[in-house]
Design an enzyme around this catalytic site. Structure first.
Site, PDB file in Angstrom:
ATOM      1  N   LYS A  28       0.832  -1.199   0.000  1.00 44.72           N
ATOM      2  CA  LYS A  28       0.000   0.000   0.000  1.00 44.72           C
ATOM      3  C   LYS A  28       0.870   1.253   0.000  1.00 44.72           C
ATOM      4  O   LYS A  28       0.659   2.175  -0.801  1.00 44.72           O
ATOM      5  CB  LYS A  28      -0.906  -0.022   1.240  1.00 44.72           C
ATOM      6  CG  LYS A  28      -2.138   0.831   1.124  1.00 44.72           C
ATOM      7  CD  LYS A  28      -2.982   0.735   2.388  1.00 44.72           C
ATOM      8  CE  LYS A  28      -3.750  -0.569   2.476  1.00 44.72           C
ATOM      9  NZ  LYS A  28      -4.323  -0.799   3.813  1.00 44.72           N
ATOM     10  N   ARG A  98      -3.279   3.085   8.503  1.00 47.64           N
ATOM     11  CA  ARG A  98      -3.611   1.952   7.637  1.00 47.64           C
ATOM     12  C   ARG A  98      -2.485   0.940   7.629  1.00 47.64           C
ATOM     13  O   ARG A  98      -1.329   1.292   7.476  1.00 47.64           O
ATOM     14  CB  ARG A  98      -3.837   2.445   6.205  1.00 47.64           C
ATOM     15  CG  ARG A  98      -4.617   3.719   6.120  1.00 47.64           C
ATOM     16  CD  ARG A  98      -4.672   4.245   4.692  1.00 47.64           C
ATOM     17  NE  ARG A  98      -5.369   3.345   3.791  1.00 47.64           N
ATOM     18  CZ  ARG A  98      -5.419   3.525   2.481  1.00 47.64           C
ATOM     19  NH1 ARG A  98      -4.784   4.552   1.921  1.00 47.64           N
ATOM     20  NH2 ARG A  98      -6.084   2.677   1.715  1.00 47.64           N
ATOM     21  N   GLY A 107      -8.542  -7.717   4.298  1.00 46.46           N
ATOM     22  CA  GLY A 107      -9.344  -7.800   5.510  1.00 46.46           C
ATOM     23  C   GLY A 107      -8.641  -8.416   6.711  1.00 46.46           C
ATOM     24  O   GLY A 107      -9.235  -8.592   7.755  1.00 46.46           O
ATOM     25  N   MET A 109      -5.769  -7.299   8.328  1.00 50.05           N
ATOM     26  CA  MET A 109      -5.191  -6.406   9.303  1.00 50.05           C
ATOM     27  C   MET A 109      -6.043  -5.146   9.419  1.00 50.05           C
ATOM     28  O   MET A 109      -7.038  -5.012   8.747  1.00 50.05           O
ATOM     29  CB  MET A 109      -3.751  -6.145   8.962  1.00 50.05           C
ATOM     30  CG  MET A 109      -2.946  -7.413   9.202  1.00 50.05           C
ATOM     31  SD  MET A 109      -1.220  -7.211   8.931  1.00 50.05           S
ATOM     32  CE  MET A 109      -1.232  -6.441   7.386  1.00 50.05           C
ATOM     33  N   ARG A 365      -3.312  -1.351  -6.322  1.00 50.76           N
ATOM     34  CA  ARG A 365      -2.445  -2.527  -6.238  1.00 50.76           C
ATOM     35  C   ARG A 365      -2.816  -3.438  -7.384  1.00 50.76           C
ATOM     36  O   ARG A 365      -3.924  -3.344  -7.937  1.00 50.76           O
ATOM     37  CB  ARG A 365      -2.626  -3.250  -4.908  1.00 50.76           C
ATOM     38  CG  ARG A 365      -4.001  -3.840  -4.784  1.00 50.76           C
ATOM     39  CD  ARG A 365      -4.249  -4.489  -3.447  1.00 50.76           C
ATOM     40  NE  ARG A 365      -5.695  -4.631  -3.298  1.00 50.76           N
ATOM     41  CZ  ARG A 365      -6.333  -4.774  -2.163  1.00 50.76           C
ATOM     42  NH1 ARG A 365      -5.678  -4.781  -1.034  1.00 50.76           N
ATOM     43  NH2 ARG A 365      -7.641  -4.919  -2.131  1.00 50.76           N
ATOM     44  N   HIS A 483     -15.821  -9.434   1.091  1.00 39.94           N
ATOM     45  CA  HIS A 483     -14.750 -10.298   1.583  1.00 39.94           C
ATOM     46  C   HIS A 483     -14.725 -11.645   0.865  1.00 39.94           C
ATOM     47  O   HIS A 483     -13.689 -12.091   0.370  1.00 39.94           O
ATOM     48  CB  HIS A 483     -14.925 -10.501   3.100  1.00 39.94           C
ATOM     49  CG  HIS A 483     -13.948 -11.464   3.686  1.00 39.94           C
ATOM     50  ND1 HIS A 483     -14.265 -12.777   3.938  1.00 39.94           N
ATOM     51  CD2 HIS A 483     -12.643 -11.307   4.009  1.00 39.94           C
ATOM     52  CE1 HIS A 483     -13.196 -13.380   4.428  1.00 39.94           C
ATOM     53  NE2 HIS A 483     -12.200 -12.520   4.485  1.00 39.94           N
ATOM     54  N   SER A 795      16.178 -41.931 -13.131  1.00 43.81           N
ATOM     55  CA  SER A 795      14.941 -41.236 -12.825  1.00 43.81           C
ATOM     56  C   SER A 795      14.787 -41.222 -11.313  1.00 43.81           C
ATOM     57  O   SER A 795      14.798 -42.272 -10.669  1.00 43.81           O
ATOM     58  CB  SER A 795      13.760 -41.956 -13.488  1.00 43.81           C
ATOM     59  OG  SER A 795      12.573 -41.298 -13.148  1.00 43.81           O
ATOM     60  N   CYS A 862      10.307 -38.743 -11.298  1.00 40.94           N
ATOM     61  CA  CYS A 862       8.973 -39.294 -11.522  1.00 40.94           C
ATOM     62  C   CYS A 862       8.168 -39.419 -10.232  1.00 40.94           C
ATOM     63  O   CYS A 862       7.209 -40.151 -10.168  1.00 40.94           O
ATOM     64  CB  CYS A 862       9.061 -40.638 -12.232  1.00 40.94           C
ATOM     65  SG  CYS A 862       9.963 -41.877 -11.292  1.00 40.94           S
ATOM     66  N   TYR A 882      13.953 -33.854 -17.687  1.00 43.64           N
ATOM     67  CA  TYR A 882      12.493 -33.803 -17.669  1.00 43.64           C
ATOM     68  C   TYR A 882      11.938 -34.040 -16.275  1.00 43.64           C
ATOM     69  O   TYR A 882      12.637 -34.556 -15.395  1.00 43.64           O
ATOM     70  CB  TYR A 882      11.898 -34.830 -18.642  1.00 43.64           C
ATOM     71  CG  TYR A 882      12.135 -36.256 -18.221  1.00 43.64           C
ATOM     72  CD1 TYR A 882      11.248 -36.898 -17.363  1.00 43.64           C
ATOM     73  CD2 TYR A 882      13.236 -36.977 -18.685  1.00 43.64           C
ATOM     74  CE1 TYR A 882      11.467 -38.198 -16.952  1.00 43.64           C
ATOM     75  CE2 TYR A 882      13.461 -38.283 -18.289  1.00 43.64           C
ATOM     76  CZ  TYR A 882      12.570 -38.884 -17.413  1.00 43.64           C
ATOM     77  OH  TYR A 882      12.789 -40.162 -16.990  1.00 43.64           O
TER      78      TYR A 882
END
Ligand code: ADP
Ligand code: MG
Ligand code: MG
Length: 906
Positions: A28, A98, A107, A109, A365, A483, A795, A862, A882
């Site tokens: 903020k 704030r 919501g 804080m 924001r 909210h 693997s 894997c 991979y």
């Protein structure tokens, strides 16, 4: 640490901070500084850094040295700009305190508005504004917020249910409104408000045993302290745990001069998104309320007006838009919207206030969005040249992509479903589940694996854990910025808000609509994309066939280096994997053909093999098994159309396959030509104390080479037949649970013989194949150079490797892993995300060791973690070839791989 700069000023076209300083100034504060520097109308103020918060807690909840002085100096600067004085009797400046952490915690804080109003400053403000009603409205708001945030929550007071000071004061105000027959807060007169303020202060004194402070400076320090303390408040801590936000970031405190949206009909307050956060449409989207302040829009107490035509919906279409009512101001706001998007190159969420016809910006924001919106915005902004390709790839998070791949209600089924209510489409996708009315019930049900829809009048920050656990959320009140809507949008959870026709009684556990009552436990279905609620269970379907998504995935593939394969054990899964973009199969588990559909016959043959006592018996059983194994292998190779397939040799938990039912045992006995009692004896003989470290994997093929041989023959014959018919195929044979190179060598000798026999049988020179090993035992990782000498590929079987490295039994972690996570002894479940410190170290040793012998050794992973974004990033950095994951995770792994490459600046 004297001399640390804890306070940064902003305002008047000039800021000490900037948008790049989120870590220090919080989101903020950094963005307020940035907007002020852009010349946007931001009320001046200053930001106390997150560092101050961190030092505050280090310091035993005391402000670090120097802060007080720096705050006073900054406040003097604000006073000068505003031409007003804080706490002054004639010309009083009011401010807000704030909170603002690095990443937004909606919501979670606390914020206190109108700080500085006292018996001393009230007359001055009345004289100056000539608006007594406004001043007392601001005062009653200050009292309500301050007593709640500063005097109760920050003091750690936990009032009994319904006894919170805020609830008490709210009730007093409602009572007065009811008595006077008012429908809205704005109906309250000056006299009403004065009376309320007096009553409020008395109630605070009786409840909290303290006077409401009547001194501006005392209020200011109380507000600052409360914001700091709110960082360690209960809901903030629980939210951080869910979101994985570190506890040691701290929050900043923003002190900002007040502007008032509650000064009458030419004043207002609102929130907006620069584009539609639900769909991603390039439309300015917002809500506003005339003669209101702060959270009024979000609180859902009055239905907010639409910002413009594009924002009109069922609930608000009778209300005037800002575009209609104040076209000049709307135009100014619209220009700001464009300026901000051009500057930030992203969709923003903004807060604004109009004070007597003048517009002020209070926050901006980067806006939370659904997966659908993230995708659409990324592709649109790329087209608009607002962002480049790499940025577009970074704009959709793996979780958002997951959401895009999630089911929606089947449109066909939806047509015939029973529509019971409509609300606002706050979170996309479909959800089907049983109704619950309370957060705890949702958590309990989810723990049992049940799908629930959480139904509430409206949600508040105390509900987040239940909301997380539920498949869908439904509320009767609240708008698109309520909210529930904000939180669900962030999570990509199906959510409908403001379904006003529902009468919800949370205490009785009922939801009533059109005279019909729905109770907890009944099933309902939500279409969160449209806002429709249905009775009963509506069928769901996949939503992945979307041209924008396909285009996006093309971009993703352009930027990734890491290959992505799938774990699949049959032709159907192989096809799904290919459709999701898998470039091969990284793990085909032979034993999976013995589970589920069509498994009776092969399972019977397997059981015979397991219970064989003599080589002859076993030979016979193995021969029978051969046909089933070959058929599945051939089907899978065919489905993969020339892409590589890694077949892991049998690694079955033997005892699990022995039947316990009498009939099944009898049948087996008959087939083997032995007595029932012999089956029991042989089964007994298979019992192991610790099967996870028992007779499994390659050990089976050491004891019974004929079992390995059968599988190798099945693989090579299937490949030979396909080659003969003009197909290409790339089988890879993988030996599991090895701990020494000699085991691989032993198996390879069998393989060489079988390969020669197959070549002879099919009259072909040779069938091409690769042979490699899983690395899942720490010893194998440590001796990787020796293992590599015998292997074409590695693997990492990270499930077993994690189990063996931690010494945590995979089957028994339920009893203790939760405690490790709760007590923060472990940051994450190592079976979900690779433990980079320990298991990762072994992987690193193995990759380096293996490639020291064979520089081009092919290496993959894997385990379950192969589809988890952080683990994929780790694999990218380790230089693996991979990752292999479940078919449905393939697109997510592709995205994570591309984002890792972009982040690492490949
Ligand atoms: P949150 O982080 O919960 O959104 P905010 O700090 O943004 O909390 O403040 C809550 C509400 O108060 C917002 O609607 C905001 O716009 C409003 N507000 C905050 N500071 C001021 C101010 N100085 N003047 C007018 N309104 C303010
Ligand atoms: Mg707030
Ligand atoms: Mg805000």
């Amino acid at each position: 640490m004297a001399g640390k700069k804890y306070v940064y000023s902003f305002g008047g076209g000039n800021s000490e901070g900037s948008g790049a300083m989120k870590e220090l100034l919080g989101g903020k504060g950094a963005n307020l500084a940035e907007m002020a520097s852009l010349g946007l109308p931001v009320p001046p103020g200053f930001t106390i850094t997150t560092e101050c918060c961190v030092d505050y807690f280090k310091n035993g909840s005391k402000l670090p040295a120097g802060v007080e002085k720096q705050v006073k100096t900054a406040l003097a600067g604000v006073e000068k700009q505003m031409g007003m004085k804080f706490g002054d009797a004639k010309n009083p400046l009011l401010v807000s305190c704030r909170s603002g952490a690095r990443s937004s915690m909606p919501g979670m804080m606390e914020t206190v508005l109108n700080v500085g109003l006292s018996t001393k400053t009230i007359p001055g403000l009345i004289a100056k504004t000539g608006n007594e009603r406004f001043v007392y409205d601001a005062y009653r708001r200050l009292i309500m917020m301050y007593s709640d945030v500063v005097m109760e929550k920050a003091e750690g007071i936990e009032p009994a249910e319904g006894k919170a000071i805020r609830k008490q004061l709210d009730a007093m105000m409602e009572e007065l409104k009811a008595k006077k027959g008012y429908t809205s807060d704005t109906d309250l007169t000056v006299e009403d408000l004065k009376l309320l303020c007096d009553k409020f202060k008395k109630q605070i004194k009786t409840t909290l045993n303290r006077e409401f402070p009547d001194d501006a400076m005392e209020q200011l320090w109380g507000g600052i302290g409360a914001v700091l303390k709110s960082w360690n408040g209960k809901k903030a801590v629980s939210y951080r745990r869910i979101e994985g936000i570190p506890d040691d970031w701290g929050t900043a405190v923003n002190v900002q001069s007040m502007v008032f949206g509650n000064m009458g009909d030419t004043s207002a307050t609102g929130v907006a998104f620069t584009r539609d956060p639900a769909t991603g449409d390039n439309k300015f989207y917002g809500e506003w309320l005339i003669n209101a302040q702060g959270e009024d829009v979000v609180a859902g107490t009055r239905t907010p007006n639409p910002l413009n035509q594009d924002t009109c919906n069922e609930q608000n279409k009778h209300l005037k838009s800002m575009e209609e009512l104040y076209p000049e101001l709307y135009r100014q706001l619209f220009d700001i919207r464009n300026t901000l998007e051009q500057h930030y190159h992203d969709m923003l969420d903004i807060e604004f206030t109009i004070q007597e016809g003048r517009l002020y910006m209070l926050q901006c924001r980067v806006g939370k969005r659904t997966g659908t919106a993230a995708l659409n915005m990324a592709m649109d902004m790329l087209k608009e040249k607002l962002i480049d390709e790499k940025t577009a790839v970074m704009r959709v998070s793996p979780a958002q992509l997951d959401e895009l791949l999630h089911p929606i209600l089947d449109p066909k089924a939806e047509k015939s479903a029973q529509l019971i209510a409509r609300g606002l489409p706050a979170g996309p996708g479909g959800a089907v589940g049983r109704i619950v009315f309370h957060s705890e019930e949702a958590v309990k049900a989810a723990a049992k694996g049940e799908a629930v829809v959480m139904v509430r009048e409206e949600t508040n920050p105390e509900d987040v854990e239940g909301m997380r656990a539920a498949t869908g959320i439904l509320t009767a009140r609240g708008g698109m910025t309520s909210h529930a809507a904000l939180v669900c949008r962030g999570w990509g959870k199906c959510c409908i808000v403001g379904a006003g026709c529902l009468e919800i009684n949370e205490v009785a556990g009922t939801m009533k609509v059109d005279g019909k009552v729905y109770r907890a436990g009944e099933i309902i279905s939500l279409n969160g994309t449209r806002g429709y609620v249905y009775a009963g269970a509506v069928a769901t379907m996949d939503s992945s066939e979307n041209p924008k998504l396909q285009h996006f995935m093309k971009l993703v593939d352009k930027y990734r280096r890491l290959g992505v394969r799938a774990n699949a054990d049959n032709p159907e899964d192989a096809k799904i994997a290919r459709n999701f973009g898998a470039e091969g199969i990284g793990l085909f588990r032979t034993e999976h053909m013995f589970y589920g559909k069509n498994s009776e016959k092969p399972l019977f043959a397997l059981r015979k093999m397991i219970l064989s006592a003599t080589p002859e018996e076993r030979q016979k059983a193995v021969k029978e098994l051969f046909h089933f194994v070959k058929k599945d292998i051939k089907g899978t190779l065919t489905a993969m159309q020339g892409l590589p397939v890694t077949f892991r040799l049998l690694d079955p938990p033997l005892h699990e396959f022995v039947p316990s039912a009498r009939e099944a045992r009898q049948e087996l006995a008959k087939a083997l030509g032995i007595k029932l009692i012999d089956i029991a004896r042989r089964a007994e003989g298979l019992h192991e104390t610790n099967p996870m470290m028992g007779h499994r994997g390659v050990r089976l093929g050491i004891t019974y080479p004929e079992i390995s041989e059968m599988q190798m023959r099945a693989i090579l014959e299937a490949a030979a037949e396909l080659n003969r018919d003009g197909h290409t195929c790339k089988p890879e044979i993988m030996i599991p649970v090895t701990c020494d190179a000699s085991e691989i060598k032993f198996q390879k000798e069998i393989l060489a013989r079988v390969a020669a026999e197959v070549a002879k049988k099919f009259k072909v020179p040779a069938v091409e194949y690769k042979v490699g090993t899983m690395i899942e035992i720490p010893r194998a990782a440590l001796l990787a150079d020796q293992m590599a000498a015998e292997a074409d590929f590695f693997s990492f079987g990270t499930n077993d490797l994690t189990q063996m490295t931690f010494g945590f039994s995979r089957d028994d972690i339920g009893a203790f892993l939760g405690d490790y996570l709760d007590k923060k002894l472990l940051a994450a479940d190592p079976f979900q995300t690779i433990d980079q410190a320990g298991v990762g170290k072994l992987i690193d040793i193995a990759v380096k060791g293996g490639r020291s012998v064979k520089p081009k050794l092919k290496v993959g992973i894997c385990g379950e973690q192969g589809g988890e974004a952080k683990s994929v990033e780790f694999c990218h950095k380790e230089g693996l070839d991979y990752v292999s994951c479940s078919p449905y995770r393939v697109p997510i792994a592709r995205l994570a791989a591309a984002q890792a490459a972009i982040r690492c600046g490949k």
